[in-house]
Design an enzyme around this catalytic site. Structure first.
Site, PDB file in Angstrom:
ATOM      1  N   GLY A  33      33.830  75.498 -12.896  1.00  0.00           N
ATOM      2  CA  GLY A  33      34.279  76.005 -11.597  1.00  0.00           C
ATOM      3  C   GLY A  33      34.417  74.907 -10.573  1.00  0.00           C
ATOM      4  N   THR A  63      37.040  74.030  -6.505  1.00  0.00           N
ATOM      5  CA  THR A  63      36.905  74.389  -5.096  1.00  0.00           C
ATOM      6  C   THR A  63      35.435  74.309  -4.667  1.00  0.00           C
ATOM      7  OG1 THR A  63      37.300  76.174  -3.508  1.00  0.00           O
ATOM      8  CG2 THR A  63      36.768  76.832  -5.734  1.00  0.00           C
ATOM      9  N   GLY A  89      31.506  72.899  -6.153  1.00  0.00           N
ATOM     10  CA  GLY A  89      31.820  72.353  -7.469  1.00  0.00           C
ATOM     11  C   GLY A  89      32.733  71.141  -7.341  1.00  0.00           C
ATOM     12  N   TYR A 113      24.202  90.792  -8.447  1.00  0.00           N
ATOM     13  CA  TYR A 113      24.232  89.364  -8.120  1.00  0.00           C
ATOM     14  C   TYR A 113      22.834  88.768  -8.241  1.00  0.00           C
ATOM     15  CZ  TYR A 113      25.115  84.989  -5.662  1.00  0.00           C
ATOM     16  OH  TYR A 113      25.207  83.659  -5.342  1.00  0.00           O
TER      17      TYR A 113
END
Ligand code: NAG
Length: 329
Positions: free
Chosen positions: A56, A59, A62, A210
């Site tokens: 990832g 953006t 990362g 989450y």
């Protein structure tokens, strides 16, 4: 006719107090923002001749992490779902770091086949892997399922990375001393592992899901450290700080407009991606951590995670459940 400086002077005389208040407010915001930013990784460690894979990485934190690794001289592999955006990010990283050794590989963590394909590609084409950074994540999405039928947040944030890490272990061991860095979150503190309903089929809640996935990250890091004792491969999990990246794209739109307006000033106080990447970078390179494994970090320092993240029996059980879900048993 008044000239510009006269207008300015008049303005300052008439609005002096307001200007002072505005200036003081601005200064406090900056001070608070610095305070919130927390630790900075001060290690100057070089990574010439080493390979880093980060998931990832196109953006947010990362990408910042990848840029830092490139500046240190590493070969950097950006493992991303969106190849167009990944190639744009790789170009920017090459330009900003002056390091041309930045490559892009396709990885969709919501597909076990994609994870296996990437691992096979890396095993076949890379001589070594010194640092694996499990950074990609989805946050607070609606009830979606992965290609293999797992709940999306648990599937991507935990299971995809669980399989990826296991598939890359041989290469990591061959390259030892090497590190596995797992980006978790403070959100793990209010999480629990729903062993009786791990996909939350009965009652899906985006926050509960989450938190479960972020707790799974910390437990995975811990169990992995135990299993890797004596191999020279060490593991680290961390809280990166609240970061205004696209992770929020499923969260921000869910709150009312008036709340979004009230939260606007805070939005600018929370960590920038550069600040948010510091603890990840610290775990990846800092020399002081070379003999440490399985711990949790925040603001570039070790931190005791929540009690349920220190539960070794749960960590082991989660390993077994995960292994059987991804077909590694
Ligand atoms: C890690 O262990 C090695 C071997 O015992 C030692 O030489 C080194 O100084 C240790 N590093 C740190 C940061 O404690």
């Amino acid at each position: 006719m008044q000239n510009y400086s006269e207008v300015m002077r008049e303005y300052v005389e008439n609005h002096g107090t307001a200007l002072i208040v505005a200036f003081a407010a601005g200064a406090s915001v900056l001070a608070l923002r610095r305070w919130l930013a927390g630790g900075v990784c001060r290690s100057k460690a070089r990574l010439d001749g080493k390979t880093v894979l980060i998931t990832g990485a196109n953006t947010g934190i990362g990408k910042e992490t990848a840029l830092d690794m490139a500046k240190r001289g590493a070969r950097v592999i950006l493992a991303c779902r969106d190849m167009t955006r990944a190639h744009i990010a790789a170009d920017e990283i090459r330009q900003q770091s002056g390091n041309g050794n930045v490559v892009v590989k396709k990885l969709d963590l919501s597909s076990l086949q994609s994870v296996r394909d990437l691992a096979k590609d890396v095993e076949a084409n890379e001589d070594r892997l010194d640092i694996l950074i499990n950074n990609a994540g989805v946050m607070m999405c609606p009830k979606w399922t992965t290609e293999d039928g797992f709940e999306m947040q648990f599937g991507v944030n935990h299971l995809g990375h669980f399989l990826l890490t296991n598939c890359l272990l041989d290469l990591l061991k061959k390259s030892a001393p090497s590190r596995i860095v797992i980006v978790s979150s403070l959100a793990h503190e209010r999480g629990r592992i729903h062993f009786d309903d791990i996909n939350l089929d009965k009652d899906y809640d985006r926050q509960i899901s989450y938190r479960q996935s972020k707790l799974a990250n910390v437990l995975f890091c811990r169990e992995l450290a135990t299993r890797l004792e004596g191999t020279g491969v060490t593991t680290y999990s961390l809280h990166p700080g609240v970061i205004r990246t696209e992770l929020g794209r499923h969260f921000f739109p869910t709150i009312a407009l008036w709340k979004r307006i009230i939260f606007m000033p805070f939005y600018y106080m929370i960590k920038s991606p550069w600040e948010g990447a510091q603890t990840t970078i610290y775990c990846a390179v800092d020399e002081s951590l070379e003999n440490t494994s399985g711990l949790y970090y925040s603001d570039c320092a070790p931190k005791t995670p929540a009690p349920q993240a220190l539960d070794d029996a749960a960590a082991k059980k989660l390993w077994d459940v995960s292994a059987s879900m991804v077909g590694l048993a």
